[in-house]
Design a protein around this motif. Structure first.
Motif, PDB file in Angstrom:
ATOM      1  N   ALA A 260      13.401  -7.946  14.689  1.00 19.31           N
ATOM      2  CA  ALA A 260      12.423  -7.907  13.604  1.00 19.31           C
ATOM      3  C   ALA A 260      11.210  -8.782  13.869  1.00 19.31           C
ATOM      4  N   VAL A 261      11.429  -9.955  14.462  1.00 19.52           N
ATOM      5  CA  VAL A 261      10.332 -10.878  14.784  1.00 19.52           C
ATOM      6  C   VAL A 261      10.539 -11.349  16.213  1.00 19.52           C
TER       7      VAL A 261
ATOM      8  N   LEU B 232       9.076 -18.064  17.021  1.00 13.71           N
ATOM      9  CA  LEU B 232      10.069 -17.622  16.036  1.00 13.71           C
ATOM     10  C   LEU B 232      10.618 -16.251  16.416  1.00 13.71           C
ATOM     11  N   TRP B 233      11.934 -16.169  16.483  1.00 17.59           N
ATOM     12  CA  TRP B 233      12.630 -14.905  16.759  1.00 17.59           C
ATOM     13  C   TRP B 233      13.626 -14.659  15.633  1.00 17.59           C
ATOM     14  N   VAL B 234      13.635 -13.452  15.096  1.00 17.30           N
ATOM     15  CA  VAL B 234      14.600 -13.075  14.062  1.00 17.30           C
ATOM     16  C   VAL B 234      15.196 -11.720  14.446  1.00 17.30           C
ATOM     17  N   THR B 235      16.517 -11.674  14.562  1.00 15.85           N
ATOM     18  CA  THR B 235      17.201 -10.427  14.926  1.00 15.85           C
ATOM     19  C   THR B 235      18.343 -10.153  13.958  1.00 15.85           C
ATOM     20  N   PHE B 236      18.673  -8.863  13.805  1.00 16.02           N
ATOM     21  CA  PHE B 236      19.775  -8.428  12.959  1.00 16.02           C
ATOM     22  C   PHE B 236      20.673  -7.496  13.766  1.00 16.02           C
ATOM     23  N   ASN B 237      21.967  -7.598  13.524  1.00 11.70           N
ATOM     24  CA  ASN B 237      22.884  -6.613  14.073  1.00 11.70           C
ATOM     25  C   ASN B 237      22.964  -5.439  13.108  1.00 11.70           C
TER      26      ASN B 237
ATOM     27  N   ALA C 153      -8.805 -14.591   2.538  1.00  9.07           N
ATOM     28  CA  ALA C 153      -8.209 -15.295   3.676  1.00  9.07           C
ATOM     29  C   ALA C 153      -9.234 -16.090   4.471  1.00  9.07           C
ATOM     30  N   ASP C 154      -8.799 -17.232   4.994  1.00  9.77           N
ATOM     31  CA  ASP C 154      -9.609 -18.002   5.942  1.00  9.77           C
ATOM     32  C   ASP C 154      -9.322 -17.538   7.367  1.00  9.77           C
ATOM     33  N   GLU C 155      -8.037 -17.410   7.682  1.00 12.91           N
ATOM     34  CA  GLU C 155      -7.582 -16.926   8.987  1.00 12.91           C
ATOM     35  C   GLU C 155      -6.689 -15.711   8.768  1.00 12.91           C
ATOM     36  N   VAL C 156      -6.650 -14.826   9.764  1.00 13.80           N
ATOM     37  CA  VAL C 156      -5.841 -13.609   9.648  1.00 13.80           C
ATOM     38  C   VAL C 156      -5.006 -13.430  10.909  1.00 13.80           C
ATOM     39  N   LEU C 157      -3.715 -13.136  10.710  1.00 18.09           N
ATOM     40  CA  LEU C 157      -2.833 -12.725  11.802  1.00 18.09           C
ATOM     41  C   LEU C 157      -2.553 -11.239  11.638  1.00 18.09           C
ATOM     42  N   VAL C 158      -2.644 -10.489  12.722  1.00 19.07           N
ATOM     43  CA  VAL C 158      -2.284  -9.072  12.713  1.00 19.07           C
ATOM     44  C   VAL C 158      -0.974  -8.928  13.478  1.00 19.07           C
ATOM     45  N   MET C 159       0.042  -8.360  12.815  1.00 16.11           N
ATOM     46  CA  MET C 159       1.353  -8.198  13.437  1.00 16.11           C
ATOM     47  C   MET C 159       1.652  -6.734  13.702  1.00 16.11           C
ATOM     48  N   TYR C 160       2.290  -6.489  14.850  1.00 19.40           N
ATOM     49  CA  TYR C 160       2.759  -5.152  15.199  1.00 19.40           C
ATOM     50  C   TYR C 160       4.054  -5.287  15.977  1.00 19.40           C
ATOM     51  N   ALA C 161       5.073  -4.546  15.586  1.00 22.44           N
ATOM     52  CA  ALA C 161       6.370  -4.549  16.277  1.00 22.44           C
ATOM     53  C   ALA C 161       6.927  -5.954  16.443  1.00 22.44           C
ATOM     54  N   GLY C 162       6.798  -6.767  15.387  1.00 20.51           N
ATOM     55  CA  GLY C 162       7.403  -8.097  15.387  1.00 20.51           C
ATOM     56  C   GLY C 162       6.626  -9.171  16.098  1.00 20.51           C
ATOM     57  N   ARG C 163       5.433  -8.846  16.639  1.00 15.80           N
ATOM     58  CA  ARG C 163       4.633  -9.828  17.363  1.00 15.80           C
ATOM     59  C   ARG C 163       3.245  -9.958  16.738  1.00 15.80           C
ATOM     60  N   VAL C 164       2.621 -11.108  16.956  1.00 19.12           N
ATOM     61  CA  VAL C 164       1.218 -11.272  16.595  1.00 19.12           C
ATOM     62  C   VAL C 164       0.383 -10.652  17.709  1.00 19.12           C
ATOM     63  N   VAL C 165      -0.440  -9.658  17.368  1.00 21.99           N
ATOM     64  CA  VAL C 165      -1.266  -9.008  18.385  1.00 21.99           C
ATOM     65  C   VAL C 165      -2.717  -9.476  18.336  1.00 21.99           C
TER      66      VAL C 165
END
Length: 339
Positions: free
Chosen positions: A22-23, A9-14, A219-231
């Protein structure tokens, strides 16, 4: 089979200053009845990531795939998205006062939510509205259903938002910072309510927060996001007790009473990365005490560091844990990478 499958998934804004990324290439799965926590600092892309799935980011360029029960949400026409949004995927937003219309009674707003998706009478919708307020613990629901949002406390307004999300018995609820504006006692009550309602209904839950402590029990599972990515992604226990990515470790060390340190909190130095000018290599490297030369030039992919545990970091697979010797870890990493 996954209830929700998101891939690349990629999300960008002008913007006037340039393209906001953003993602950036996020992928994850949500199983039926599962609770997925998405955590990270403000500006890490958590909210945009989930709201883009249900068409709530007007003006954005959205690429990738998001299969919900076999249908790609990102390929749906607006009318198809509206039929899914609310009825099958519901949302609980951060500020209930701004999400509830101040000029309409709470009951009327719940009724409209129900009648927008179900062919029921106004009387049947009112009965359902009272049932929902009782379900989320609003005292004297039959009377309070006729009150305006400003007549409720912050915690009670959040309960109304939860009632609205549950109105049509959705298969997935996205809760975006549902307890940020609440004090600690009310926060605990709302999280306990979400957990109990989820157990009773079997609804999957995605909870978004900047506070790792909020998802510690839910939570059962956790995603950690930084600068639009899952780290980093892992089961709750592995993430809390065996963090691998330095950013995850930094978030945990900023929690009062976190294992492995005492006394003053240890904040993460620096500021979150600009989403207009994302640093090359690992975006976290300007703030990372383990950073090596490779981190400044090469972008690490998510890779396996344990059973069901992935991390986007060039450090070796041995988990960092708390209290590790930074220099020894950096030297060991350099030896392994050059071997």
């Amino acid at each position: 089979m996954s209830l929700l499958t998101v891939r690349d998934l990629w999300v960008t804004f002008n913007s006037a200053d340039g393209l906001v990324q953003a993602v950036r290439g996020v992928s994850f799965d949500v199983q039926p009845g599962q609770t997925l926590g998405i955590v990270g600092e403000s500006g890490s892309g958590k909210t945009v990531c989930t709201q883009s799935l249900i068409g709530l980011v007007p003006g954005a360029s959205v690429r990738g795939q998001a299969f919900f029960d076999g249908a790609d949400l990102l390929a749906m026409r607006p009318a198809e998205q509206r039929s899914v949004r609310g009825a099958r995927i519901a949302a609980i937003f951060q500020d209930p006062l701004s999400s509830l219309h101040p000029l309409y009674r709470v009951g009327w707003q719940l009724e409209e939510m129900i009648r927008a998706h179900r062919p029921v009478t106004r009387r049947a919708a009112r009965t359902r509205a009272v049932e929902l307020l009782e379900l989320v613990g609003i005292p004297h629901a039959a009377r309070r259903v006729s009150d305006y949002p400003h007549q409720f406390s912050g915690g009670m307004r959040q309960r109304v938002m939860i009632a609205m999300a549950l109105a049509l018995e959705p298969e997935l609820i996205i809760a975006d910072e549902p307890t940020t504006a609440l004090d600690a006692t009310v926060q605990a009550q709302i999280l306990d309510l979400l957990r109990r309602l989820q157990e009773a209904t079997g609804t999957a839950l995605v909870i978004i927060t900047h506070d790792l402590g909020v998802v510690a029990d839910i939570a059962d599972e956790v995603l950690v996001m930084y600068a639009g990515r899952v780290v980093e992604s892992a089961g709750r226990r592995a993430l809390y007790y065996e963090p691998h990515h330095p950013y995850t470790k930094g978030l945990l060390e900023s929690i009062p009473g976190a294992a492995g340190h005492s006394g003053a909190l240890r904040p993460i130095p620096g500021q979150p990365a600009s989403m207009i000018a994302v640093p090359p290599g690992c975006a976290f490297h300007p703030r990372c005490r383990y950073a090596m030369d490779r981190c400044r030039s090469d972008l690490p992919d998510l890779h396996q560091v344990g059973a069901g545990h992935r991390s986007a970091c060039w450090l070796p697979g041995r988990l960092l844990g708390f209290g590790v010797d930074v220099e020894a870890q950096r030297e060991r990493a350099a030896r392994e990478l050059s071997a």
